[in-house]
Scaffold this active site. Structure first.
Site, short mmCIF file in Angstrom:
data_model
loop_
_atom_site.label_atom_id
_atom_site.label_comp_id
_atom_site.label_asym_id
_atom_site.label_seq_id
_atom_site.Cartn_x
_atom_site.Cartn_y
_atom_site.Cartn_z
N ASP A 1 0.90 -1.21 -0.16
CA ASP A 1 -0.30 -0.25 -0.03
C ASP A 1 1.22 1.28 0.33
O ASP A 1 1.74 1.88 0.54
CB ASP A 1 -0.82 -0.25 1.17
CG ASP A 1 -1.80 1.75 1.41
OD1 ASP A 1 -3.09 0.53 1.10
OD2 ASP A 1 -2.01 2.44 1.12
N ASN B 1 -12.96 -3.14 2.14
CA ASN B 1 -14.22 -2.31 2.57
C ASN B 1 -14.68 -1.79 1.35
O ASN B 1 -14.23 -2.28 0.21
CB ASN B 1 -13.04 -0.68 2.63
CG ASN B 1 -12.56 -0.78 4.06
OD1 ASN B 1 -12.84 -1.04 5.06
ND2 ASN B 1 -11.22 0.04 3.98
N GLU C 1 -12.18 4.00 -1.59
CA GLU C 1 -12.37 4.08 -2.19
C GLU C 1 -11.46 4.20 -3.90
O GLU C 1 -11.44 4.92 -4.59
CB GLU C 1 -11.01 5.19 -2.20
CG GLU C 1 -11.12 5.72 -0.56
CD GLU C 1 -11.01 7.48 0.01
OE1 GLU C 1 -9.69 7.33 0.00
OE2 GLU C 1 -11.51 7.66 0.57
N VAL C 2 -11.19 2.58 -3.82
CA VAL C 2 -10.81 1.77 -4.62
C VAL C 2 -11.47 1.24 -5.69
O VAL C 2 -11.92 0.36 -4.51
CB VAL C 2 -9.45 1.60 -5.19
CG1 VAL C 2 -9.14 1.04 -6.29
CG2 VAL C 2 -8.13 2.75 -4.79
N HIS D 1 -10.46 -5.45 -3.32
CA HIS D 1 -9.03 -5.58 -2.91
C HIS D 1 -8.73 -5.83 -1.37
O HIS D 1 -10.45 -5.23 -0.46
CB HIS D 1 -7.88 -3.64 -2.54
CG HIS D 1 -9.23 -2.65 -2.48
ND1 HIS D 1 -9.40 -2.19 -3.22
CD2 HIS D 1 -8.38 -2.33 -1.40
CE1 HIS D 1 -9.89 -1.53 -2.39
NE2 HIS D 1 -9.49 -0.74 -1.72
N HIS E 1 -6.84 -5.66 2.14
CA HIS E 1 -5.72 -5.12 2.82
C HIS E 1 -5.22 -6.39 4.26
O HIS E 1 -6.27 -6.63 4.95
CB HIS E 1 -6.40 -4.14 3.82
CG HIS E 1 -6.54 -2.93 3.23
ND1 HIS E 1 -6.42 -1.88 2.69
CD2 HIS E 1 -7.86 -2.57 2.61
CE1 HIS E 1 -6.80 -0.51 2.07
NE2 HIS E 1 -7.84 -0.82 1.58
P1 AMP Z 1 -10.19 1.54 0.43
O1 AMP Z 1 -9.75 2.46 0.92
O2 AMP Z 1 -10.24 -0.07 0.53
O3 AMP Z 1 -10.27 1.28 -1.04
O4 AMP Z 1 -8.34 1.41 -0.06
C1 AMP Z 1 -7.54 1.89 -1.03
C2 AMP Z 1 -5.82 1.51 -1.00
O5 AMP Z 1 -5.57 1.91 -2.45
C3 AMP Z 1 -5.75 3.07 -0.09
O6 AMP Z 1 -5.25 2.20 1.72
C4 AMP Z 1 -4.50 3.70 -0.60
O7 AMP Z 1 -3.27 3.36 0.73
C5 AMP Z 1 -3.63 2.22 -1.09
N1 AMP Z 1 -3.62 3.27 -2.83
C6 AMP Z 1 -4.46 3.78 -3.17
N2 AMP Z 1 -3.60 4.23 -4.49
C7 AMP Z 1 -2.60 3.40 -4.76
C8 AMP Z 1 -0.92 3.14 -4.63
N3 AMP Z 1 -0.72 3.49 -6.33
N4 AMP Z 1 -0.43 1.98 -5.11
C9 AMP Z 1 -0.07 1.51 -4.04
N5 AMP Z 1 -1.43 1.56 -3.24
C10 AMP Z 1 -2.64 2.79 -3.38
#
Ligand code: AMP
Length: 124
Positions: free
Chosen positions: A39, A97, A105-106, A110, A112
């Protein structure tokens, strides 16, 4: 901003670009079903993201629609990553999440994986 996990898959999301090697990541694992990378904003000594190669928006999407072989492949990949990182004996935590309340957010599934330290109880 948290995403809407019911929207269709967006091929331009950041993890799709990482899968296509269009943007760099620090990969620690890959197999037929999944990749794992550090991350970018770690929340623990070890904070790795495990993502399926398939186009799944969230755990909801994946668990409802993925074929059994892909579900098994992804879950085994998560376990493989933890074993490869030596986290089984000291222990670790998994977190996914989903949507607004989950703070996702993505919009690419995924998990964690946190480890390398005592992680306390559940939600901070
Ligand atoms: P979530 O809130 O569960 O969607 O978590 C998204 C995660 O993606 C966060 O912990 C970010 O720090 C991580 N993240 C976003 N962009 C990148 C990236 N380019 N490389 C690695 N991790 C990322």
């Amino acid at each position: 901003m948290p995403i809407d996990p019911t929207l269709p898959y967006d091929d331009n999301n950041i993890f799709a670009k990482i899968l296509r090697d269009e943007i760099p990541s620090n990969r620690v694992y890959e197999d037929e079903w999944a990749i794992a990378f550090h991350d970018i904003n770690p929340q623990a000594e070890i904070h790795v993201l495990v993502i399926p190669r398939g186009r799944w928006v969230s755990w909801d999407d994946f668990s409802a629609r993925a074929e059994a072989e892909e579900v098994a492949g992804f879950i085994r990949a998560v376990g493989n990553v933890a074993r490869q990182l030596g986290l089984v004996e000291p222990g670790y935590r998994l977190l996914a999440n989903i949507g607004q309340n989950g703070g996702q957010e993505v919009p690419h599934l995924h998990v964690h994986l946190f480890g390398g330290q005592a992680l306390g109880r559940m939600i901070a």
